[in-house]
Design a protein around this motif. Structure first.
Motif, PDB file in Angstrom:
ATOM      1  N   TRP A   1       0.824  -1.210   0.000  1.00  0.00           N
ATOM      2  CA  TRP A   1       0.000   0.000   0.000  1.00  0.00           C
ATOM      3  C   TRP A   1       0.860   1.264   0.000  1.00  0.00           C
ATOM      4  N   VAL A   2       2.092   1.157   0.457  1.00  0.00           N
ATOM      5  CA  VAL A   2       2.954   2.342   0.513  1.00  0.00           C
ATOM      6  C   VAL A   2       4.097   2.282  -0.490  1.00  0.00           C
ATOM      7  N   ASP A   3       4.243   1.152  -1.180  1.00  0.00           N
ATOM      8  CA  ASP A   3       5.310   1.037  -2.178  1.00  0.00           C
ATOM      9  C   ASP A   3       5.154   2.125  -3.237  1.00  0.00           C
ATOM     10  N   GLY A   4       6.243   2.825  -3.500  1.00  0.00           N
ATOM     11  CA  GLY A   4       6.244   3.844  -4.539  1.00  0.00           C
ATOM     12  C   GLY A   4       5.624   5.163  -4.141  1.00  0.00           C
ATOM     13  N   LYS A   5       5.101   5.264  -2.929  1.00  0.00           N
ATOM     14  CA  LYS A   5       4.478   6.511  -2.494  1.00  0.00           C
ATOM     15  C   LYS A   5       5.520   7.417  -1.837  1.00  0.00           C
ATOM     16  N   THR A   6       5.340   8.698  -2.042  1.00  0.00           N
ATOM     17  CA  THR A   6       6.210   9.688  -1.420  1.00  0.00           C
ATOM     18  C   THR A   6       5.407  10.477  -0.397  1.00  0.00           C
ATOM     19  N   PHE A   7       5.915  10.534   0.821  1.00  0.00           N
ATOM     20  CA  PHE A   7       5.246  11.265   1.882  1.00  0.00           C
ATOM     21  C   PHE A   7       6.028  12.543   2.175  1.00  0.00           C
ATOM     22  N   SER A   8       5.307  13.607   2.466  1.00  0.00           N
ATOM     23  CA  SER A   8       5.931  14.917   2.625  1.00  0.00           C
ATOM     24  C   SER A   8       6.696  15.008   3.936  1.00  0.00           C
ATOM     25  N   ASP A   9       7.621  15.970   3.981  1.00  0.00           N
ATOM     26  CA  ASP A   9       8.354  16.216   5.222  1.00  0.00           C
ATOM     27  C   ASP A   9       7.407  16.666   6.325  1.00  0.00           C
ATOM     28  N   GLY A  10       6.344  17.374   5.932  1.00  0.00           N
ATOM     29  CA  GLY A  10       5.380  17.848   6.915  1.00  0.00           C
ATOM     30  C   GLY A  10       4.460  16.757   7.427  1.00  0.00           C
ATOM     31  N   MET A  11       4.300  15.673   6.632  1.00  0.00           N
ATOM     32  CA  MET A  11       3.470  14.554   7.052  1.00  0.00           C
ATOM     33  C   MET A  11       4.141  13.241   6.657  1.00  0.00           C
ATOM     34  N   PRO A  12       5.211  12.898   7.362  1.00  0.00           N
ATOM     35  CA  PRO A  12       5.871  11.620   7.069  1.00  0.00           C
ATOM     36  C   PRO A  12       4.981  10.457   7.486  1.00  0.00           C
ATOM     37  N   LEU A  13       5.264   9.314   6.920  1.00  0.00           N
ATOM     38  CA  LEU A  13       4.468   8.128   7.235  1.00  0.00           C
ATOM     39  C   LEU A  13       4.623   7.746   8.697  1.00  0.00           C
ATOM     40  N   ILE A  14       3.510   7.508   9.359  1.00  0.00           N
ATOM     41  CA  ILE A  14       3.499   6.894  10.690  1.00  0.00           C
ATOM     42  C   ILE A  14       3.149   5.427  10.488  1.00  0.00           C
ATOM     43  N   ASN A  15       4.118   4.569  10.707  1.00  0.00           N
ATOM     44  CA  ASN A  15       3.937   3.142  10.445  1.00  0.00           C
ATOM     45  C   ASN A  15       3.626   2.424  11.750  1.00  0.00           C
ATOM     46  N   VAL A  16       2.374   2.069  11.934  1.00  0.00           N
ATOM     47  CA  VAL A  16       1.954   1.307  13.113  1.00  0.00           C
ATOM     48  C   VAL A  16       1.390  -0.047  12.674  1.00  0.00           C
ATOM     49  N   SER A  17       1.982  -0.576  11.601  1.00  0.00           N
ATOM     50  CA  SER A  17       1.504  -1.857  11.065  1.00  0.00           C
ATOM     51  C   SER A  17       2.217  -3.043  11.686  1.00  0.00           C
ATOM     52  N   GLN A  18       3.449  -2.865  12.127  1.00  0.00           N
ATOM     53  CA  GLN A  18       4.247  -3.982  12.636  1.00  0.00           C
ATOM     54  C   GLN A  18       5.015  -3.534  13.864  1.00  0.00           C
ATOM     55  N   ALA A  19       5.127  -4.418  14.832  1.00  0.00           N
ATOM     56  CA  ALA A  19       5.723  -4.029  16.116  1.00  0.00           C
ATOM     57  C   ALA A  19       7.112  -4.596  16.333  1.00  0.00           C
ATOM     58  N   ALA A  20       7.705  -5.237  15.348  1.00  0.00           N
ATOM     59  CA  ALA A  20       9.056  -5.756  15.533  1.00  0.00           C
ATOM     60  C   ALA A  20      10.010  -4.613  15.807  1.00  0.00           C
ATOM     61  N   PRO A  21      10.947  -4.777  16.752  1.00  0.00           N
ATOM     62  CA  PRO A  21      11.902  -3.699  17.042  1.00  0.00           C
ATOM     63  C   PRO A  21      12.639  -3.260  15.789  1.00  0.00           C
ATOM     64  N   VAL A  22      12.812  -1.965  15.647  1.00  0.00           N
ATOM     65  CA  VAL A  22      13.513  -1.418  14.483  1.00  0.00           C
ATOM     66  C   VAL A  22      14.946  -1.043  14.810  1.00  0.00           C
ATOM     67  N   ASP A  23      15.314  -1.080  16.084  1.00  0.00           N
ATOM     68  CA  ASP A  23      16.689  -0.788  16.495  1.00  0.00           C
ATOM     69  C   ASP A  23      17.473  -2.078  16.645  1.00  0.00           C
ATOM     70  N   PRO A  24      18.789  -2.014  16.487  1.00  0.00           N
ATOM     71  CA  PRO A  24      19.615  -3.208  16.696  1.00  0.00           C
ATOM     72  C   PRO A  24      19.709  -3.540  18.174  1.00  0.00           C
ATOM     73  N   PRO A  25      20.257  -4.701  18.509  1.00  0.00           N
ATOM     74  CA  PRO A  25      20.453  -5.045  19.923  1.00  0.00           C
ATOM     75  C   PRO A  25      21.342  -4.006  20.610  1.00  0.00           C
ATOM     76  N   PRO A  26      21.279  -3.914  21.927  1.00  0.00           N
ATOM     77  CA  PRO A  26      22.148  -2.968  22.641  1.00  0.00           C
ATOM     78  C   PRO A  26      23.617  -3.308  22.413  1.00  0.00           C
ATOM     79  N   ALA A  27      24.456  -2.311  22.592  1.00  0.00           N
ATOM     80  CA  ALA A  27      25.884  -2.453  22.268  1.00  0.00           C
ATOM     81  C   ALA A  27      26.548  -3.652  22.961  1.00  0.00           C
ATOM     82  N   PRO A  28      26.307  -3.895  24.250  1.00  0.00           N
ATOM     83  CA  PRO A  28      26.980  -5.053  24.869  1.00  0.00           C
ATOM     84  C   PRO A  28      26.627  -6.379  24.194  1.00  0.00           C
ATOM     85  N   LEU A  29      25.389  -6.507  23.753  1.00  0.00           N
ATOM     86  CA  LEU A  29      24.995  -7.742  23.087  1.00  0.00           C
ATOM     87  C   LEU A  29      25.658  -7.834  21.717  1.00  0.00           C
ATOM     88  N   ARG A  30      25.727  -6.718  21.007  1.00  0.00           N
ATOM     89  CA  ARG A  30      26.394  -6.735  19.694  1.00  0.00           C
ATOM     90  C   ARG A  30      27.870  -7.090  19.854  1.00  0.00           C
TER      91      ARG A  30
END
Length: 398
Positions: free
Chosen positions: A24-53
């Protein structure tokens, strides 16, 4: 007639909701004033904490076993650590032999079901359901006896008992729930255990989000019961706790006899779980308790922000909120599927409609699917949640 036949069960299985929503969002461009708010998936988007890495990097360089085949049921040290921590947390007695490590919690579910059911057998699946559970059951040719949750998003044990016959092999529960976020009370979990035990079937409980439960202490007392392993199968994921999503590490807790049957499935599918991921999970369990506590507090604060802000949304009703998810009824005449697409176009919000979690009217549903949304809030902070409410407040169907 096709020259390349397709497995009819696979063909009849729904497409992945996550993949569908991304289109649904492939190829779409969202403005700087209204960037996409993605609440479709809850998987963490950050890497593991530094000690674990750092621990993972050390294993890559210095642990030869991290690059080789390992035991099918997992790294012995990790199995022992799960057994020890679970025994303490749940007030029961688990041995390492009760624990199997899997390539993610989805594989744990598939292994459990494969040990319980063959084509034509049935399980009781509360709706709204976790869509990958429903997809695997459909692929495997296993009948889903749908148990619709009440308006409080809780399934009713007595209604489950009425669905049981000789074909039913298990009842499936997810708590804290995906998609509703609702935490099932201990007494409710215990009642489902009794229903399953009395019927001689299994109770499969997916506790992927147990680390983010709002109540401290054991979420249930099932592991303290005599012969719990004759009825209970528990599933768990290290992905959410330690941000190990890409490493694919989950766990399954069951009887040694059942794990021996699952071992056949796991050996055929992946041979062994990801070796680096297992070492990362073990490091996390042994060293990151305080860090995980901080992660839990942050998620609970975001949960509180969702609950506090929802009354500002005219016409919307919050049905459940916990772990990573809020589940809400929308105020529009259109189906949630159509509202979801309009939210992308008009408000730059990507959320998943209830049609991905419950039977639709066309499938014999009650209309629940068409009326509801899952909002995965774990990756947006309080400020982002405020922006989400602002956009939802001003949104109207075109």
């Amino acid at each position: 007639m096709s020259v390349n036949p397709v497995n009819p069960n696979l063909f009849a299985t729904m497409s992945s909701p996550i993949m569908d929503s991304r289109r649904w969002v492939d190829g779409k461009t969202f403005s700087d004033g209204m960037p996409l708010i993605n609440v479709s998936q809850a998987a963490p988007v950050d890497p593991p904490p530094a000690p674990l890495r750092e621990a993972l990097a050390d294993a890559v360089l210095n642990d030869a076993g991290a690059h080789l085949y390992g035991a099918v049921l997992g790294f012995p040290e990790l199995r022992a650590e799960v057994a020890q921590q679970w025994s303490a947390a749940y007030g029961g007695k688990l041995d390492a032999e009760n624990v199997g490590i899997t390539s993610g919690c989805n594989q744990a579910f598939c292994a459990a079901i494969s040990s319980l059911c063959g084509p034509g057998d049935a399980v009781i699946l509360p709706a709204p359901w976790y869509f990958n559970h429903k997809m695997w059951l459909d692929m495997a040719g296993i009948e889903c006896r749908v148990l619709m949750c009440g308006d409080d998003m809780l399934p009713v044990p007595e209604q489950a008992a009425e669905l049981i016959d000789d074909k039913v092999k298990a009842i499936i529960l997810v708590t804290p729930n995906n998609p509703s976020g609702v935490e099932y009370p201990s007494a409710l979990v215990d009642a489902f255990f009794k229903v399953a035990k009395n019927a001689g079937i299994s109770l499969v409980i997916d506790e992927t989000y147990r680390d983010f439960h709002s109540v401290t202490g054991a979420p249930h007392g099932l592991f303290a019961k005599d012969n719990w392993q004759d009825t209970l199968i528990q599933l768990y994921s290290f992905s959410k706790a330690y941000r190990l999503t890409g490493h694919r590490v989950g766990a399954i807790i069951s009887s040694t006899a059942r794990l021996a049957e699952m071992e056949k499935f796991l050996d055929t599918l992946t041979i062994c779980p990801n070796q680096l991921g297992q070492r990362g999970a073990l490091f996390g369990m042994q060293n990151l308790g305080n860090w995980l506590g901080g992660e839990r507090r942050e998620i609970l604060d975001r949960r509180a922000a969702m609950i506090e802000g929802f009354p500002s949304l005219e016409g919307w009703t919050l049905k459940g909120c916990g772990a990573y998810f809020a589940y809400a009824e929308h105020p529009f005449e259109a189906s949630s599927h159509d509202v979801a697409k309009a939210l992308v176009e008009e408000a730059a919000i990507l959320a998943l409609p209830g049609t991905m979690f419950s039977p639709t009217l066309a499938e014999g549903g009650t209309g629940h699917a068409e009326r509801h949304f899952r909002i995965a809030f774990a990756n947006i902070d309080r400020a982002g949640i405020g922006k989400l409410f602002d956009r939802l407040s001003s949104f109207s169907m075109p």
